[in-house]
Scaffold this motif. Structure first.
Motif, PDB file in Angstrom:
ATOM      1  N   UNK A  29       6.597   2.202 -46.127  1.00 33.99           N
ATOM      2  CA  UNK A  29       5.155   2.359 -46.315  1.00 33.99           C
ATOM      3  C   UNK A  29       4.489   2.082 -44.967  1.00 33.99           C
ATOM      4  N   UNK A  30       3.942   0.878 -44.776  1.00 31.37           N
ATOM      5  CA  UNK A  30       3.347   0.565 -43.478  1.00 31.37           C
ATOM      6  C   UNK A  30       4.376   0.494 -42.370  1.00 31.37           C
ATOM      7  N   UNK A  31       5.570   0.025 -42.711  1.00 30.27           N
ATOM      8  CA  UNK A  31       6.658  -0.012 -41.740  1.00 30.27           C
ATOM      9  C   UNK A  31       6.538  -1.102 -40.691  1.00 30.27           C
ATOM     10  N   UNK A 100      -1.988  -9.969 -37.266  1.00 28.39           N
ATOM     11  CA  UNK A 100      -3.185  -9.593 -36.524  1.00 28.39           C
ATOM     12  C   UNK A 100      -3.964  -8.596 -37.369  1.00 28.39           C
ATOM     13  N   UNK A 101      -5.193  -8.337 -36.968  1.00 26.99           N
ATOM     14  CA  UNK A 101      -6.011  -7.382 -37.717  1.00 26.99           C
ATOM     15  C   UNK A 101      -5.342  -6.008 -37.761  1.00 26.99           C
ATOM     16  N   UNK A 102      -4.729  -5.616 -36.645  1.00 27.37           N
ATOM     17  CA  UNK A 102      -4.075  -4.306 -36.599  1.00 27.37           C
ATOM     18  C   UNK A 102      -2.920  -4.229 -37.593  1.00 27.37           C
ATOM     19  N   UNK A 103      -2.110  -5.276 -37.659  1.00 27.53           N
ATOM     20  CA  UNK A 103      -0.994  -5.285 -38.589  1.00 27.53           C
ATOM     21  C   UNK A 103      -1.476  -5.340 -40.031  1.00 27.53           C
ATOM     22  N   UNK A 104      -2.502  -6.125 -40.301  1.00 25.70           N
ATOM     23  CA  UNK A 104      -3.019  -6.215 -41.677  1.00 25.70           C
ATOM     24  C   UNK A 104      -3.588  -4.884 -42.142  1.00 25.70           C
TER      25      UNK A 104
END
Length: 336
Positions: A29-31, A100-104
């Motif tokens: 999915x997000x990977x 981090x915001x990017x990962x979330x």
């Protein structure tokens, strides 16, 4: 990274059938974790099944009075969802303490449950690792083990095969809330209490959870009571952001007329799964919340803890963190 084939699933049943039919296949999915593992040659799936287009992207109310988080809802969308922030602020706080915001923005709720350990030796394919290659040995036991487990490490034969920890913040909060994981697979649908989803390492540390081959997480169910008035998520780490927990505590209290009616305490960063002791939580009921009773529970929760050198400090750190989190939860102003 090894070569692999790729397919996009258009339906849940199709995804399960395709996963079951192929050896060494994996859902993606997000990977955000799987791709790292593939780049490091730790995970070597020969076939990836993209599940991002499955209808698992909503947060809905359920008959029990709780909420159902679709497995493909992102961590960010969950943390900022109005119903979550109002009714399950412990969960929102835990998610925002992670990554981090990017990962979330990319990571999914179902994928969060499937995260693999961040043990240095697990990622280093030049070193022995029972989790990566069963029977090869555990380099962390006598190596640099500052971030490693202090609870739940012994197998039935009283040997220690793995001291890796589960890395998730979200799962610690879900454990405290007593969430339920919904899965579907070749044998149909089933539900798994979050407390039973992740495994202790025992003598099979390569198995992180109780999912059967081909099963797909479809949702996470939250109970009706989210402890919105008295809660705290405390994460202790080497730096204030973008770091995994040395110790984390999800604390939730139901306080009425100056007495504790229900208590939940889950620890992260100390074991192969979120660590709870419901028997000790029960000792807090009908007691006034104060440092003395919290200290008793903290000491009892760390009974049997074992350090392996560099991580021995975590035993005392965890005790203090439990007391601090419970005091923060007690003193948090009630919702207006």
């Amino acid at each position: 990274m090894n070569s692999f084939t790729y397919a996009r699933a258009s339906g849940i049943t199709q995804a399960v059938v395709e996963r079951s039919a192929k050896t060494d296949a994996a859902f993606i999915a997000g990977g955000t974790n799987l791709l790292d593992l593939m780049k490091e040659n730790v995970a070597r799936p020969t076939h990836l099944i993209d599940i991002n287009h499955l209808p698992l992207t909503t947060i809905t109310s359920i008959e029990s009075g709780g909420l159902r988080l679709g497995a493909l809802v992102t961590n960010a969308d969950t943390a900022y969802h109005q119903q979550v922030t109002q009714r399950y602020p412990l969960l929102s706080q835990a998610i925002l303490a992670g990554a981090s915001a990017q990962l979330r923005n990319m990571a999914t709720d179902g994928g969060n449950l499937m995260q693999r350990t961040r043990c240095y030796y697990f990622y280093d394919t030049a070193t022995p690792c029972n989790k990566r290659e069963p029977g090869s040995g555990c380099s962390a036991i006598t190596g640099f083990n500052r971030i490693h487990a202090i609870l739940g490490t012994y197998a039935q034969d009283q040997q220690v095969y793995c001291i890796a920890t589960h890395p998730s913040d979200m799962c610690v909060a879900l454990a405290a809330l007593e969430a339920v994981v919904r899965v579907t697979g070749p044998d149909g649908d089933r539900t798994i209490p979050l407390a039973e989803f992740h495994r202790l390492p025992g003598d099979t540390p390569h198995l992180d959870n109780v999912l059967q081959d081909g099963e797909l997480i479809t949702a996470i169910d939250l109970p009706a009571d989210g402890f919105p008035d008295h809660y705290a998520y405390l994460k202790l780490r080497d730096r204030s952001s973008y770091a995994f927990a040395l110790v984390s505590v999800a604390a939730a209290l139901d306080i009425q007329d100056g007495q504790i009616k229900d208590a939940r305490i889950a620890l992260g960063g100390v074991a192969h799964r979120p660590w709870r002791r419901p028997d000790l939580e029960a000792t807090l009921t009908e007691k006034a919340p104060n440092k003395t009773v919290f200290q008793y529970v903290a000491d009892a929760m760390l009974e049997g803890a074992q350090g392996f050198g560099h991580n021995t400090f975590k035993i005392e750190l965890a005790k203090r963190a439990i007391v601090r989190a419970l005091l923060q939860a007690t003193n948090r102003p009630s919702a207006v």
